[in-house]
Design a protein around this motif. Sequence first.
Motif, PDB file in Angstrom:
ATOM      1  N   THR A 107       0.891  -1.505  -0.471  1.00 25.24           N
ATOM      2  CA  THR A 107      -0.052   0.412   0.078  1.00 25.24           C
ATOM      3  C   THR A 107       0.926   1.328  -0.334  1.00 25.24           C
ATOM      4  N   LYS A 108       0.621   2.185  -0.761  1.00 27.98           N
ATOM      5  CA  LYS A 108       0.921   3.325  -0.855  1.00 27.98           C
ATOM      6  C   LYS A 108       0.570   4.305   0.039  1.00 27.98           C
ATOM      7  N   PRO A 109       1.136   5.146   0.928  1.00 23.57           N
ATOM      8  CA  PRO A 109       2.877   5.580   1.109  1.00 23.57           C
ATOM      9  C   PRO A 109       3.323   4.249   1.493  1.00 23.57           C
ATOM     10  N   PHE A 110       4.194   4.298   0.243  1.00 25.49           N
ATOM     11  CA  PHE A 110       5.424   2.804   0.931  1.00 25.49           C
ATOM     12  C   PHE A 110       7.113   3.281   1.000  1.00 25.49           C
ATOM     13  N   THR A 111       7.394   2.826   2.282  1.00 27.67           N
ATOM     14  CA  THR A 111       8.795   2.571   2.545  1.00 27.67           C
ATOM     15  C   THR A 111      10.040   1.532   1.879  1.00 27.67           C
ATOM     16  N   ALA A 112      11.574   1.386   0.991  1.00 31.76           N
ATOM     17  CA  ALA A 112      11.486   0.739   0.692  1.00 31.76           C
ATOM     18  C   ALA A 112      11.867  -0.358   1.728  1.00 31.76           C
ATOM     19  N   ASP A 113      11.174  -0.556   3.334  1.00 33.28           N
ATOM     20  CA  ASP A 113      11.862  -1.560   3.694  1.00 33.28           C
ATOM     21  C   ASP A 113      10.016  -2.125   4.118  1.00 33.28           C
ATOM     22  N   LYS A 114       9.020  -1.183   3.527  1.00 34.96           N
ATOM     23  CA  LYS A 114       7.995  -2.395   3.003  1.00 34.96           C
ATOM     24  C   LYS A 114       8.289  -3.321   2.102  1.00 34.96           C
ATOM     25  N   MET A 115       9.437  -1.986   1.448  1.00 34.02           N
ATOM     26  CA  MET A 115       9.001  -3.149  -0.415  1.00 34.02           C
ATOM     27  C   MET A 115       9.848  -4.346  -0.200  1.00 34.02           C
ATOM     28  N   HIS A 116      10.851  -3.773   0.303  1.00 29.83           N
ATOM     29  CA  HIS A 116      11.774  -5.137   1.277  1.00 29.83           C
ATOM     30  C   HIS A 116      11.246  -6.205   1.401  1.00 29.83           C
ATOM     31  N   LYS A 117      10.118  -5.867   2.579  1.00 33.39           N
ATOM     32  CA  LYS A 117       9.677  -7.349   2.628  1.00 33.39           C
ATOM     33  C   LYS A 117       8.865  -7.667   2.011  1.00 33.39           C
ATOM     34  N   ALA A 118       8.572  -7.200   0.587  1.00 28.93           N
ATOM     35  CA  ALA A 118       7.182  -7.785   0.504  1.00 28.93           C
ATOM     36  C   ALA A 118       7.796  -8.924  -1.183  1.00 28.93           C
ATOM     37  N   ILE A 119       9.365  -8.584  -1.082  1.00 24.94           N
ATOM     38  CA  ILE A 119       9.565  -9.227  -2.555  1.00 24.94           C
ATOM     39  C   ILE A 119      10.571  -9.832  -2.547  1.00 24.94           C
ATOM     40  N   SER A 120      11.829  -9.494  -1.127  1.00 20.50           N
ATOM     41  CA  SER A 120      13.202  -9.823  -0.975  1.00 20.50           C
ATOM     42  C   SER A 120      12.819 -11.060  -1.566  1.00 20.50           C
ATOM     43  N   SER A 121      12.159 -12.352  -1.128  1.00 22.44           N
ATOM     44  CA  SER A 121      11.652 -13.924  -0.981  1.00 22.44           C
ATOM     45  C   SER A 121      11.640 -14.281  -2.772  1.00 22.44           C
ATOM     46  N   LEU A 147      -0.160  -7.315   6.475  1.00 23.06           N
ATOM     47  CA  LEU A 147       1.173  -7.148   8.132  1.00 23.06           C
ATOM     48  C   LEU A 147       1.566  -5.802   7.848  1.00 23.06           C
ATOM     49  N   ASN A 148       1.431  -5.806   6.703  1.00 24.05           N
ATOM     50  CA  ASN A 148       3.229  -4.786   6.779  1.00 24.05           C
ATOM     51  C   ASN A 148       2.461  -3.606   6.008  1.00 24.05           C
ATOM     52  N   SER A 149       1.119  -3.683   5.539  1.00 27.30           N
ATOM     53  CA  SER A 149       0.542  -2.939   4.974  1.00 27.30           C
ATOM     54  C   SER A 149       0.003  -1.313   6.202  1.00 27.30           C
TER      55      SER A 149
ATOM     56  N   VAL B  24      -6.953  11.492   6.902  1.00 32.12           N
ATOM     57  CA  VAL B  24      -6.208  13.099   6.565  1.00 32.12           C
ATOM     58  C   VAL B  24      -4.936  12.766   8.040  1.00 32.12           C
ATOM     59  N   ILE B  25      -5.471  12.443   8.950  1.00 33.95           N
ATOM     60  CA  ILE B  25      -3.694  12.782   9.601  1.00 33.95           C
ATOM     61  C   ILE B  25      -2.934  11.473   9.877  1.00 33.95           C
ATOM     62  N   ASN B  26      -3.936   9.865   9.147  1.00 35.26           N
ATOM     63  CA  ASN B  26      -2.613   8.901   9.043  1.00 35.26           C
ATOM     64  C   ASN B  26      -2.022   9.419   7.697  1.00 35.26           C
ATOM     65  N   THR B  27      -3.119   9.535   6.570  1.00 32.59           N
ATOM     66  CA  THR B  27      -2.394  10.190   5.168  1.00 32.59           C
ATOM     67  C   THR B  27      -0.624  10.913   5.192  1.00 32.59           C
ATOM     68  N   PHE B  28      -1.043  12.169   5.854  1.00 34.36           N
ATOM     69  CA  PHE B  28       0.018  13.832   5.912  1.00 34.36           C
ATOM     70  C   PHE B  28       0.790  12.856   7.210  1.00 34.36           C
ATOM     71  N   ALA B  29       0.590  12.033   8.135  1.00 33.49           N
ATOM     72  CA  ALA B  29       1.836  11.580   9.383  1.00 33.49           C
ATOM     73  C   ALA B  29       2.741  10.703   8.204  1.00 33.49           C
ATOM     74  N   SER B  30       1.854   9.616   7.708  1.00 32.52           N
ATOM     75  CA  SER B  30       2.930   8.633   6.517  1.00 32.52           C
ATOM     76  C   SER B  30       3.780   9.681   5.716  1.00 32.52           C
ATOM     77  N   ILE B  31       3.234  10.941   5.054  1.00 31.86           N
ATOM     78  CA  ILE B  31       3.857  11.555   4.261  1.00 31.86           C
ATOM     79  C   ILE B  31       4.782  12.636   4.921  1.00 31.86           C
ATOM     80  N   CYS B  32       4.789  13.208   5.964  1.00 32.21           N
ATOM     81  CA  CYS B  32       5.847  14.444   6.487  1.00 32.21           C
ATOM     82  C   CYS B  32       6.021  14.147   7.423  1.00 32.21           C
TER      83      CYS B  32
END
Lengths: 149, 166
Positions: A107-121, A147-149, B24-32
């Motif tokens: 799910t967006k927004p994602f971090t590199a860590d989240k991406m790693h957990k999903a695709i490293s295997s 869970l990662n999402s 809104v709070i969740n979305t902007f927390a994850s972005i900012c």
Amino acid sequence: MSKIKALVVDDSKIMRSQVKRALDQLMLADFEYEEAMDGEDALAKFNDDIDILFVDWNMPKMTGVEFARSIRDKGYDNIPIIMVTAEKSMGKVDKALNEGGANEYITKPFTADKMHKAISSYFDDEGNIITGEDDENEKKSFFSSILNS
Amino acid sequence: MITEELKKADHIPAEVTEIVKDSVINTFASICGEPPQYLEIEDDNKEPLNGIIGNIAVFNPELTFSLMMAIPRETAMNISEAFIGIELPFESDDMGDLIGEIANILAGDVAANIEKIGFRGQSSLPTATRGSDLTLFMPNKPPTVKLKFSGVCGDFLLNMAMSESK
């Protein structure tokens, strides 16, 4: 390390860049990229050289799930399809994995860590992609993706 | 709560407003990096916006929730730095792309959370409108709420309207 060709499908250029940046940061493989801006464009650009797909859901012309289904219907059963999407409901996740035939769901927004957990295997230690049905259960890590999402 | 009840409502129920506020709070927390604070609007002076508006809808065949994120120029610049690591030129196409994508992420969260009270909908494609002296105007006066937030990326507003799908 052989090149891994990834097709990144998203109607947002910014998000395609984000996916590519995360993959480059992970250094799981030596990636080269093809980009598509919607499902129709992706179908036109898809070919046997593509090793892995990163696919948004909500796009004009053809959704990511429709595109993923088309790929599976063409007989590409083993190519990893990674949904990268803002859609978060369990119904949507279930639809992507079951109707679309996607392997993973990020799910967006994602971090590199989240991406790693999903695709490293999907990659071995030499940066080669692991495909095939022998470890299908391991790769289709439905619950870990949620869970990662 | 089901769609039929929402269709009869002459205002947006507080339960829905709270869900959107949380999204809104969740979305902007994850972005900012930090959650923005919700602020009560004390003086709704309707000052025109110099910035960018991200538009998206969460809808089903009967009802549509339209979400309009009104983001001042400076906040948009800060969001771009937080989200992609560089400050995009405000006038660039990429800025419109970015704000549209953030509207998309917000709508995904709203759609998932609003499903918990029985409204099953889907997100439209986002659009973004950039300009100065922008005023949000609702000609048919559907039920609306305006929410104000302030955080590390700056201030912004979210307008939400509820209307029958047509």
